[in-house]
Write a protein that holds these residues in place. Structure first.
Motif, PDB file in Angstrom:
ATOM      1  N   ARG A 187       0.839  -1.203   0.000  1.00 26.30           N
ATOM      2  CA  ARG A 187       0.000   0.000   0.000  1.00 26.30           C
ATOM      3  C   ARG A 187       0.878   1.259   0.000  1.00 26.30           C
ATOM      4  N   PHE A 188       1.998   1.199   0.706  1.00 26.32           N
ATOM      5  CA  PHE A 188       2.950   2.305   0.739  1.00 26.32           C
ATOM      6  C   PHE A 188       3.412   2.658  -0.676  1.00 26.32           C
ATOM      7  N   VAL A 189       3.703   1.650  -1.469  1.00 24.89           N
ATOM      8  CA  VAL A 189       4.142   1.873  -2.844  1.00 24.89           C
ATOM      9  C   VAL A 189       3.039   2.562  -3.648  1.00 24.89           C
ATOM     10  N   GLU A 190       1.807   2.092  -3.508  1.00 22.12           N
ATOM     11  CA  GLU A 190       0.690   2.685  -4.249  1.00 22.12           C
ATOM     12  C   GLU A 190       0.533   4.167  -3.913  1.00 22.12           C
ATOM     13  N   LEU A 191       0.536   4.479  -2.616  1.00 21.45           N
ATOM     14  CA  LEU A 191       0.276   5.853  -2.197  1.00 21.45           C
ATOM     15  C   LEU A 191       1.447   6.781  -2.491  1.00 21.45           C
ATOM     16  N   SER A 192       2.666   6.298  -2.286  1.00 24.47           N
ATOM     17  CA  SER A 192       3.820   7.165  -2.560  1.00 24.47           C
ATOM     18  C   SER A 192       3.940   7.437  -4.056  1.00 24.47           C
ATOM     19  N   ASN A 193       3.618   6.450  -4.878  1.00 28.24           N
ATOM     20  CA  ASN A 193       3.616   6.677  -6.330  1.00 28.24           C
ATOM     21  C   ASN A 193       2.576   7.707  -6.735  1.00 28.24           C
ATOM     22  N   LYS A 194       1.428   7.669  -6.078  1.00 28.45           N
ATOM     23  CA  LYS A 194       0.385   8.641  -6.399  1.00 28.45           C
ATOM     24  C   LYS A 194       0.870  10.053  -6.081  1.00 28.45           C
ATOM     25  N   VAL A 458      10.269  -2.075  -8.033  1.00 27.68           N
ATOM     26  CA  VAL A 458       8.983  -2.170  -7.315  1.00 27.68           C
ATOM     27  C   VAL A 458       8.131  -0.936  -7.588  1.00 27.68           C
ATOM     28  N   PHE A 459       8.713   0.246  -7.464  1.00 28.14           N
ATOM     29  CA  PHE A 459       7.950   1.475  -7.686  1.00 28.14           C
ATOM     30  C   PHE A 459       7.439   1.574  -9.126  1.00 28.14           C
ATOM     31  N   SER A 460       8.221   1.107 -10.077  1.00 28.55           N
ATOM     32  CA  SER A 460       7.813   1.219 -11.483  1.00 28.55           C
ATOM     33  C   SER A 460       6.785   0.170 -11.875  1.00 28.55           C
ATOM     34  N   GLY A 461       6.601  -0.857 -11.046  1.00 30.41           N
ATOM     35  CA  GLY A 461       5.684  -1.943 -11.384  1.00 30.41           C
ATOM     36  C   GLY A 461       6.359  -3.092 -12.100  1.00 30.41           C
ATOM     37  N   GLN A 462       7.644  -2.958 -12.425  1.00 33.51           N
ATOM     38  CA  GLN A 462       8.361  -4.060 -13.074  1.00 33.51           C
ATOM     39  C   GLN A 462       8.372  -5.295 -12.173  1.00 33.51           C
ATOM     40  N   THR A 463       8.481  -5.069 -10.859  1.00 35.41           N
ATOM     41  CA  THR A 463       8.365  -6.149  -9.882  1.00 35.41           C
ATOM     42  C   THR A 463       7.023  -6.022  -9.184  1.00 35.41           C
ATOM     43  N   PRO A 464       6.075  -6.912  -9.466  1.00 33.21           N
ATOM     44  CA  PRO A 464       4.759  -6.839  -8.822  1.00 33.21           C
ATOM     45  C   PRO A 464       4.834  -7.358  -7.387  1.00 33.21           C
ATOM     46  N   PRO A 465       3.836  -7.037  -6.564  1.00 36.06           N
ATOM     47  CA  PRO A 465       3.867  -7.449  -5.155  1.00 36.06           C
ATOM     48  C   PRO A 465       4.045  -8.950  -4.955  1.00 36.06           C
ATOM     49  N   LYS A 467       5.934 -10.855  -6.357  1.00 37.94           N
ATOM     50  CA  LYS A 467       7.310 -11.288  -6.615  1.00 37.94           C
ATOM     51  C   LYS A 467       8.338 -10.456  -5.837  1.00 37.94           C
ATOM     52  N   TYR A 468       7.885  -9.782  -4.787  1.00 25.83           N
ATOM     53  CA  TYR A 468       8.796  -8.942  -4.004  1.00 25.83           C
ATOM     54  C   TYR A 468      10.040  -9.712  -3.554  1.00 25.83           C
ATOM     55  N   ASN A 469       9.826 -10.857  -2.920  1.00 26.00           N
ATOM     56  CA  ASN A 469      10.963 -11.583  -2.331  1.00 26.00           C
ATOM     57  C   ASN A 469      11.791 -12.288  -3.395  1.00 26.00           C
ATOM     58  N   GLU A 470      11.138 -12.826  -4.384  1.00 28.71           N
ATOM     59  CA  GLU A 470      11.864 -13.483  -5.475  1.00 28.71           C
ATOM     60  C   GLU A 470      12.806 -12.501  -6.162  1.00 28.71           C
ATOM     61  N   ALA A 471      12.309 -11.304  -6.448  1.00 23.45           N
ATOM     62  CA  ALA A 471      13.140 -10.305  -7.124  1.00 23.45           C
ATOM     63  C   ALA A 471      14.303  -9.858  -6.237  1.00 23.45           C
ATOM     64  N   TRP A 472      14.058  -9.760  -4.937  1.00 21.39           N
ATOM     65  CA  TRP A 472      15.104  -9.370  -3.990  1.00 21.39           C
ATOM     66  C   TRP A 472      16.298 -10.326  -4.068  1.00 21.39           C
ATOM     67  N   TRP A 473      16.016 -11.612  -4.037  1.00 20.36           N
ATOM     68  CA  TRP A 473      17.112 -12.595  -4.033  1.00 20.36           C
ATOM     69  C   TRP A 473      17.723 -12.765  -5.413  1.00 20.36           C
ATOM     70  N   PRO A 485      20.481 -18.528   2.903  1.00 25.43           N
ATOM     71  CA  PRO A 485      20.986 -19.808   3.426  1.00 25.43           C
ATOM     72  C   PRO A 485      19.907 -20.862   3.617  1.00 25.43           C
ATOM     73  N   ILE A 486      18.641 -20.437   3.599  1.00 22.95           N
ATOM     74  CA  ILE A 486      17.519 -21.368   3.684  1.00 22.95           C
ATOM     75  C   ILE A 486      16.470 -20.930   2.669  1.00 22.95           C
ATOM     76  N   ALA A 487      15.559 -21.815   2.348  1.00 25.15           N
ATOM     77  CA  ALA A 487      14.551 -21.527   1.324  1.00 25.15           C
ATOM     78  C   ALA A 487      13.703 -20.325   1.730  1.00 25.15           C
ATOM     79  N   ARG A 488      13.432 -19.459   0.761  1.00 24.24           N
ATOM     80  CA  ARG A 488      12.597 -18.277   0.984  1.00 24.24           C
ATOM     81  C   ARG A 488      11.396 -18.340   0.052  1.00 24.24           C
ATOM     82  N   THR A 489      10.285 -17.788   0.497  1.00 26.29           N
ATOM     83  CA  THR A 489       9.064 -17.763  -0.305  1.00 26.29           C
ATOM     84  C   THR A 489       8.470 -16.358  -0.266  1.00 26.29           C
ATOM     85  N   GLU A 490       7.334 -16.205  -0.946  1.00 21.56           N
ATOM     86  CA  GLU A 490       6.654 -14.909  -0.922  1.00 21.56           C
ATOM     87  C   GLU A 490       5.890 -14.687   0.378  1.00 21.56           C
TER      88      GLU A 490
END
Length: 601
Positions: A187-194, A458-465, A467-473, A485-490
């Motif tokens: 929601r922070f991304v949506e509002l700050s972009n606005k 993230v701000f541009s929408g290239q990374t949708p919500p 896929k936040y964690n996937e894009a990070w790694w 070091p251990i499996a990560r998910t969304e």
């Protein structure tokens, strides 16, 4: 009827045109900016005084007073930034156009004009930062809250433990604080972009990148260009460290090829690796002297440490610090109250009320830190004759870079000149020093780059919500060559485990500072007539180097940063090859150690 309708339409149009407010004039723009500067300066000084008291005398009351002053300053900043849009399209003289741009870009968070959305965004921002600040890891089965670990305790474990199981446990534990932030961040991304779009930017990331005197997309390409210049050095360091960690922890923990597990590098975010220096240090790595012991043997106290830093700058041609600096600074922790000991440089009245706040220990590390902090102070005073909106560094990477540039001149040759060493250690001792510095400076570079790469996407929408964690790694592996070091998910939200993400603090400034400090150092060393290895050069005592530095510092933010860069280096383009030059002996040594072993990931 058609003719009547046409006539009515034409009349309505003429009425609209007649009632539309005329475009503001240049004179109105100048008046607006003059008043804005006066009001902003008054609010900034008010906040600086309140914040100084809060930092040097911590109570509930001083914290509340500082928070209130800060909110007043932020509210005024937001209001003035929004008002600049009235002058969009007005052709202004260069100085007014730059002030208008800087005022608009002074925000890192643009709230939407809708009051309820603005209030919601403010609440989310405060909530995320609060969640981070209160974050603790409570080991499984812990009933006693006092047994939970805060970040300071976890940081000590990450820095000193050599037990991979314990390191994994606290790494995983700290990353449990951030998943609750995930819906808030969306929601922070949506509002700050606005809010950013209301100021004329495509998104918040584009607003941040617009601060660098070039189109946002061109700046994104620029930082990637700089990274490509230093990537070979980083790859060599990465390969060497991976091999050493594999020797320490075994093939079951560290792979022969591929990324390094993120929990093994001595820091929660693997952003600097200096804490694992004992694990990777070369044989006979003794630098040949112990600055801490030397300072103590010469009877240094906190004030003398700062005096040495001041004398460095006066040797370059800077005037001494004002008497108020010595009266109002805090050099040691008081016995009667709680204070914030984190070292910082202050410009309280934005003229000459300069101060340093530190709890100085008589150590080599703090000797370097003193020189760094005074770099900020001398920069602040150098631009104090500029109009208030220009009283800042050329871009946000310059201020940190100047302090670090001075710190790079604390070499054995400098210590000889001020009587702390009789002679310089043999050059054979340099590899250990260079490796220790590379584990700090070089290891940081890809991390300094990827934090905002993630946020820009993230701000541009290239990374949708989703896929936040996937894009990070993906970015951490692409740039840093480190892996979770251990499996990560969304279900996780690992970006939120780094303060600057929930606190909305732009990060590219630190990457730029890491690049610029070496470019500054190389140019100033050349001006000082230093012909030896760059890592042995000190500009201490060089009036020519001092003149170049002063010329740049006095410009403040009055001109685009390429102008400031040219004043010091003679070049208008940032250049990371200075890092390559500085670490050239280490790169040769690393490649020899890596011979026949896998490199890259």
């Amino acid at each position: 009827m058609k003719q009547l309708a046409s006539a009515l339409a034409a009349f309505a149009a003429s009425c609209l045109c007649a009632s539309a407010a005329p475009a503001p004039s240049v004179a109105e723009a100048r008046t607006f900016l003059d008043q804005a500067e006066k009001r902003l300066l008054a609010f900034q000084v008010e906040f600086s005084r309140a914040d100084w008291v809060k930092s040097t005398y911590i109570t509930d009351d001083t914290e509340a007073l500082a928070a209130a002053a800060n909110q007043r300053m932020i509210d005024l900043n937001v209001k003035l930034a929004k008002q600049t849009t009235r002058f969009d399209g007005v052709k202004l003289p260069a100085d007014l156009a730059r002030k208008m741009k800087l005022l608009k870009l002074s925000l890192t968070l643009a709230a939407p004009s809708n009051p309820s959305e603005s209030a919601e965004l403010t609440r989310i921002a405060a909530s995320m930062e609060g969640t981070y600040g209160k974050g603790k890891y409570c080991p499984e089965g812990t009933q006693d809250p006092s047994k939970c670990l805060d970040l300071e305790q976890i940081t000590r474990i990450m820095a000193t433990s050599r037990d991979p199981g314990q390191l994994l446990e606290v790494w995983r534990g700290w990353h449990t604080i951030s998943p609750p932030m995930r819906p808030s961040y969306r929601r922070f991304v949506e509002l700050s972009n606005k809010g950013a779009r209301e100021l004329g930017f495509s998104d918040t990331g584009a607003m941040w990148r617009s601060k660098y005197d070039m189109p946002p997309d061109a700046f994104a390409r620029e930082v990637d260009r700089l990274w490509e210049q230093v990537k070979p050095l980083y790859v060599s360091l990465h390969a060497y460290v991976r091999n050493k960690l594999r020797e320490k922890y075994g093939p079951g923990v560290v792979p022969e090829r591929g990324p390094i597990p993120a929990h093994l590098l001595g820091n929660m975010w693997a952003q600097s690796w200096d804490n694992i220096y004992p694990l990777v240090a070369p044989k006979d790595a003794d630098p040949g002297y112990d600055l801490t012991s030397i300072l103590k043997a010469h009877g240094y106290d906190a004030r003398r440490m700062v005096k040495s830093g001041e004398e460095f700058f006066t040797s370059l041609g800077f005037p001494p610090l004002p008497s108020t600096f010595w009266e109002r600074s805090m050099f040691q922790k008081p016995r009667d109250r709680e204070v914030v000991c984190h070292a910082s440089a202050w410009d309280v009245d934005y003229v000459d009320d300069l101060r340093v706040k530190m709890c100085i220990d008589i150590t080599g590390e703090d000797f370097v830190t003193v020189h760094h902090e005074l770099g900020h102070n001398f920069y602040q005073r150098a631009y104090n004759k500029q109009p208030p909106l220009f009283r800042d560094s050329a871009n946000d990477g310059f201020h940190e870079a100047v302090g670090d540039t001075i710190a790079l001149s604390i070499t054995p040759e400098y210590l000889i000149k001020i009587g702390l060493l009789d002679k310089a250690p043999d050059a054979s001792k340099d590899i250990g020093l260079l490796l220790a510095r590379a584990l700090d400076k070089v290891a940081f570079l890809p991390f300094g780059l990827m934090i905002d790469q993630w946020r820009w996407q993230v701000f541009s929408g290239q990374t949708p919500p989703e896929k936040y964690n996937e894009a990070w790694w993906q970015l951490r592996e692409k740039y840093q060559g480190v892996a979770a070091p251990i499996a990560r998910t969304e279900a996780d939200f690992d970006p939120g485990a780094k303060y600057h993400v929930p606190a909305n603090v732009p990060y590219t400034r630190y990457f730029l500072a890491a690049i610029l400090q070496f470019q500054f150092h190389r140019s100033l060393a050349e001006a000082a007539g230093c012909h030896g290895p760059l890592h042995r050069c000190s500009i201490y005592g060089s009036q020519e180097a001092g003149k170049r530095l002063i010329d740049m510092l006095e410009m403040g933010q009055s001109r685009p940063w390429p102008d400031a860069l040219q004043a010091l280096t003679g070049k208008r383009e940032m250049d990371a090859t200075a890092i390559v030059d500085y670490f050239a002996p280490l790169k040769k040594w690393l490649d020899e150690q890596n011979q026949g072993k896998p490199s890259g990931w």
